[in-house]
Scaffold this motif. Structure first.
Motif, short mmCIF file in Angstrom:
data_model
loop_
_atom_site.label_atom_id
_atom_site.label_comp_id
_atom_site.label_asym_id
_atom_site.label_seq_id
_atom_site.Cartn_x
_atom_site.Cartn_y
_atom_site.Cartn_z
N ASN A 73 0.70 -1.18 -0.12
CA ASN A 73 -0.23 0.01 0.01
C ASN A 73 0.81 1.11 -0.14
OD1 ASN A 73 -2.29 -1.46 -0.20
ND2 ASN A 73 -2.50 -1.66 2.20
N ASP A 74 2.08 1.19 0.45
CA ASP A 74 2.73 2.47 0.39
C ASP A 74 4.14 2.35 -0.58
OD1 ASP A 74 1.37 3.74 2.52
OD2 ASP A 74 2.01 2.19 3.87
N TYR A 75 5.01 1.28 -0.19
CA TYR A 75 6.17 1.23 -1.13
C TYR A 75 5.90 1.17 -2.32
CZ TYR A 75 10.61 -0.97 -2.09
OH TYR A 75 11.92 -1.28 -2.66
N LEU A 76 4.96 0.06 -2.70
CA LEU A 76 4.70 -0.29 -4.31
C LEU A 76 4.02 0.71 -4.86
CD1 LEU A 76 4.85 -2.26 -6.53
CD2 LEU A 76 2.77 -3.22 -5.85
N ARG A 77 3.07 1.47 -4.04
CA ARG A 77 2.26 2.54 -4.62
C ARG A 77 3.03 3.80 -4.94
NH1 ARG A 77 -3.19 3.58 -1.84
NH2 ARG A 77 -3.71 1.47 -2.59
N TRP A 78 4.02 4.08 -3.94
CA TRP A 78 4.89 5.25 -4.10
C TRP A 78 5.82 5.04 -5.48
CZ3 TRP A 78 10.00 7.06 -4.57
CH2 TRP A 78 10.00 8.41 -4.12
N LEU A 79 6.09 3.75 -5.55
CA LEU A 79 7.12 3.70 -6.90
C LEU A 79 6.18 3.89 -8.11
CD1 LEU A 79 9.25 0.47 -5.61
CD2 LEU A 79 10.04 3.07 -6.00
N ASN A 80 5.04 3.16 -8.09
CA ASN A 80 4.31 3.21 -9.15
C ASN A 80 3.95 4.68 -9.43
OD1 ASN A 80 4.28 0.46 -9.67
ND2 ASN A 80 2.29 -0.27 -8.62
N ASP A 81 3.39 5.35 -8.75
CA ASP A 81 2.82 6.76 -8.83
C ASP A 81 4.00 7.58 -9.62
OD1 ASP A 81 0.45 6.23 -7.82
OD2 ASP A 81 0.81 7.29 -5.92
N VAL B 297 6.06 7.47 9.52
CA VAL B 297 6.54 6.22 8.53
C VAL B 297 6.21 6.45 6.92
CG1 VAL B 297 6.08 3.82 7.78
CG2 VAL B 297 6.27 4.21 10.44
N LYS B 298 4.93 7.02 6.82
CA LYS B 298 4.32 7.27 5.37
C LYS B 298 5.36 8.70 4.76
CE LYS B 298 0.13 5.16 5.96
NZ LYS B 298 -0.90 4.76 5.08
N GLN B 299 5.72 9.47 5.82
CA GLN B 299 6.24 10.58 5.44
C GLN B 299 7.70 10.35 5.01
OE1 GLN B 299 5.73 13.70 8.41
NE2 GLN B 299 7.90 14.64 7.82
N ILE B 300 8.64 9.39 5.89
CA ILE B 300 10.11 9.28 5.39
C ILE B 300 10.24 8.04 4.71
CG2 ILE B 300 10.66 10.42 7.70
CD1 ILE B 300 11.32 7.80 8.70
N LEU B 301 9.31 7.61 4.26
CA LEU B 301 9.38 6.26 3.30
C LEU B 301 10.07 6.79 2.06
CD1 LEU B 301 8.85 3.11 2.69
CD2 LEU B 301 6.79 3.54 2.06
N PRO B 302 9.88 7.72 1.43
CA PRO B 302 10.50 7.98 0.09
C PRO B 302 12.23 8.26 0.32
CG PRO B 302 8.51 9.28 0.40
CD PRO B 302 8.66 8.67 1.64
N GLU B 303 12.42 8.87 1.62
CA GLU B 303 13.76 8.97 1.81
C GLU B 303 14.61 7.55 2.08
OE1 GLU B 303 14.60 12.56 4.37
OE2 GLU B 303 12.34 12.42 4.50
N ILE B 304 13.63 6.67 2.61
CA ILE B 304 14.21 5.31 2.67
C ILE B 304 14.33 4.65 1.34
CG2 ILE B 304 13.74 2.93 3.70
CD1 ILE B 304 12.49 4.61 6.14
N ILE B 305 13.45 5.02 0.43
CA ILE B 305 13.47 4.27 -0.90
C ILE B 305 14.74 5.03 -1.60
CG2 ILE B 305 12.48 4.23 -3.30
CD1 ILE B 305 9.78 4.25 -1.56
N ASP B 306 15.21 6.10 -1.20
CA ASP B 306 16.32 6.87 -1.70
C ASP B 306 17.70 6.27 -1.17
OD1 ASP B 306 16.34 8.64 -3.62
OD2 ASP B 306 16.88 10.41 -2.40
N GLY B 307 17.67 5.34 -0.14
CA GLY B 307 18.89 4.75 0.46
C GLY B 307 19.16 5.13 1.75
N LYS B 308 18.23 6.13 2.40
CA LYS B 308 18.75 6.70 3.67
C LYS B 308 18.29 5.81 4.90
CE LYS B 308 18.82 11.64 2.65
NZ LYS B 308 17.67 12.60 2.39
N ASP B 309 19.10 5.84 6.22
CA ASP B 309 18.76 4.95 7.10
C ASP B 309 17.54 5.69 8.17
OD1 ASP B 309 20.11 2.82 9.11
OD2 ASP B 309 19.50 4.37 10.42
N PRO B 310 16.61 4.92 8.37
CA PRO B 310 15.46 5.43 9.00
C PRO B 310 15.73 6.00 10.31
CG PRO B 310 15.05 3.06 8.92
CD PRO B 310 16.44 3.36 8.06
N GLU B 311 16.50 5.30 11.03
CA GLU B 311 17.05 5.77 12.49
C GLU B 311 17.73 7.21 12.35
OE1 GLU B 311 19.20 2.68 14.38
OE2 GLU B 311 17.31 1.74 14.78
#
Ligand SMILES: [Zn+2]
Lengths: 471, 96
Positions: free
Chosen positions: A344-352, A384-398
């Protein structure tokens, strides 16, 4: 009733070499006419010999599509004059005297509906035509690159069992997933899966749209053609049998008149390629080495990870996503939540954003860290939803959470103070909220905004309800 | 199968072979075709009802390993090509 049949051409681009010669099958990005030999140039006297791996891959696909496999491998010459085929015939397969397809009579299940597979052929790809103006329609000559000539193809032909644009898209996606699981085709590569789409609506003849490049385009072509053909019939215009071309920029189909008509290919068994027996034991040995297929993988996901059938099916539709799920599941064991986030978040963000799974730099570890922080109430679902794009960009969530101070606010007295401020400003809304849960959500939204999404959502709801009850 | 050698057949062969046949050539060609067909018709004199058709003199073919070997360099590959452009072969237009 609308009838749709597909002829899908799949590049055997995971093979190291072409179908009948030992030139590299990896032609993409190479200078024109630098990956050729007498066989794939079609020079007289050059003898083709089949790549054994191509036969194995074809048999795997035939098994996956529940087809009957031919007892003998036989090749046919399909004759035509065209600049992309120097020897004036394509080595292909055909049902006729001394010749047969590698497989036929298969079935693929698409969300409960069966699509029959008429046959699977092994054949060689022609050379690549490049048009000096960029379009075949207004170029007065053609430029030819024989690097692609002789690369192995599977032609997978369905019966006209598909009834709509969406079903056709799902069929293409499922086929793609099967091919990727079998490592038959790297379908991410441009042009690796092309389809000729046959569409007929009630009261009209069959129209063929050639060379459609992706499952999304197949869906668009069918939607367009159904609308065009129906509109024509309503206006009393006859739909005759014709071939059309998909203009991907303008999203329309246009009629094309090809110089070579299809009526007489003069098929005959290729004397250069004697028959090769395909024994039951040979097929059994291949089946025993076959990787897990998407349907079986989905069933395993339901059992092993206890996720819903729906989620499992969505995950396996894309091999890369299913792989990422399994890798992440090694670090994080609330599988339902994980599947939910990925779908619902990861795939959708990429697809969009028209991105592929392969474009994501997120690691299984970072996804696991993110989910654990949510479970430990260190961050809210909003964050979680807000920072997911940055994690997809390769950043560390912590690190993101630490740097930007995104840790969830769980201090009840602080949330209460913010809540009272908001309700003071929104007196009317607060009154209405007594009878309308949607207005409660509106107030919670306001508090979230004030705390940049960090207020713990459960505490916030409790506090808002408590204050409203006091009013 | 009975083949009738007439102008229709000549026309069809002309189209399939993408060649132009002059009227004076047509009569010679018809004569040649008739002779060729007659020669092959000898087969029809035999009783072949119990004979399986043979498509290949060799019973079983071979397969090749999926291993690369060097390709031709471009000069060699295009040495028979008359019209080239930037390493491509120039061919005719493909739509009418
Ligand atoms: Zn070659």
């Amino acid at each position: 009733m609308t009838k749709i049949g597909l002829e899908v051409h799949v590049h055997l681009n995971t093979l190291r070499t072409k179908l009948f010669c030992s030139c590299s099958a990896c032609y993409v990005g190479k200078d024109p006419n630098t990956v050729t030999c007498p066989v794939c140039l079609g020079l007289p006297g050059a003898i083709p010999v089949l790549n054994e791996e191509a036969l194995k891959k074809a048999i795997m696909v035939a098994v996956a599509l529940n087809c009957k496999i031919a007892p003998k491998l036989l090749f046919t010459r399909k004759h035509y004059f065209y600049p992309d085929m120097a020897k004036n015939y394509q080595i292909s397969q055909y049902d006729g005297p001394g010749s047969m397809a590698i497989a036929k009579d298969g079935i693929v299940n698409i969300s409960g509906e069966n699509v029959r597979i008429r046959r699977i052929n092994i054949e060689e790809d022609p050379a690549k035509s490049v048009y000096p103006t960029g379009s075949m329609l207004n170029s007065n000559y053609t430029l030819l690159d024989y690097n692609r000539s002789g690369v192995g193809l599977l032609e997978i032909v369905t019966e006209p069992d598909i009834t709509g644009a969406k079903e056709a898209r799902i069929f293409m996606e499922k086929l793609r997933s099967i091919l990727e699981h079998l490592n038959v085709c790297d379908c991410e590569m441009e042009g690796s899966m092309r389809a000729d789409v046959n569409i007929s609506v009630e009261g009209g003849e069959r129209v063929e749209v050639k060379n459609v490049g992706s499952s999304k385009d197949v869906e668009d072509v069918i939607k367009y053609e159904i609308a065009r053909q129906r509109a024509a019939i309503t206006q009393g215009i006859k739909i005759l049998r014709e071939t059309r071309h998909w203009d991907n920029d303008r999203k329309v189909t246009i009629p094309i008149r090809l110089k070579e008509s299809e009526e007489d290919y003069r098929y005959f068994p290729d004397p250069d390629l004697p028959p090769y027996e395909i024994s039951d034991n040979y097929v059994k040995a291949i089946i025993s080495e076959m990787p897990e297929l998407p349907d079986n993988r989905a069933k395993r996901f339901v059992k092993q990870y206890e996720i819903t059938e729906y989620d499992a099916n969505v995950l396996v539709m894309e091999k890369a996503l299913a792989d990422f799920f399994e890798k992440s599941a090694k670090y994080y064991n609330n599988y339902k939540k994980l599947a939910n986030l990925l779908i619902n978040d990861y795939l959708r963000w990429l697809n969009d954003r028209n991105l592929k799974i392969a474009d994501s730099k997120a690691t299984p570890e970072s996804i696991a860290k993110l989910m654990k922080m949510l479970d430990n109430e260190k961050i809210t679902i909003k964050i979680v939803k807000q920072i997911l794009p940055e994690i997809i960009d390769g950043k560390d969530p912590e690190e993101i959470v630490k740097e930007r101070n995104l840790i969830a606010i769980t201090d009840r007295s602080y949330i209460e103070r913010i809540a009272r401020e908001v309700i003071e400003q929104e007196k009317e809304a607060a009154k209405a909220a007594k009878n309308d849960p949607r207005v409660i959500n509106y107030l919670i939204g306001k508090i979230m905004k004030k705390t940049s999404g960090k207020a713990d959502p459960i505490y916030t709801r409790e506090i808002v309800l408590q204050i409203i009850n006091e009013l | 199968m009975k083949v009738i050698v007439d102008d229709n057949l000549i026309k069809r062969l002309e189209r399939l072979a993408l060649i132009e046949i002059k009227d004076v050539e047509k009569e010679d060609l018809k004569k040649d075709l008739n002779e060729i067909i007659e020669f092959f018709n000898k087969i029809d004199e035999l009783d072949l009802s119990k004979t399986e058709p043979l498509f290949h003199p060799i019973e079983s073919g071979k397969l090749r390993n999926n291993v690369e070997s060097p390709s031709l360099n471009r000069e060699e590959a295009l040495s028979n090509v008359k019209r080239k452009e930037n390493g491509y072969i120039i061919g005719p237009s493909t739509v009418e």
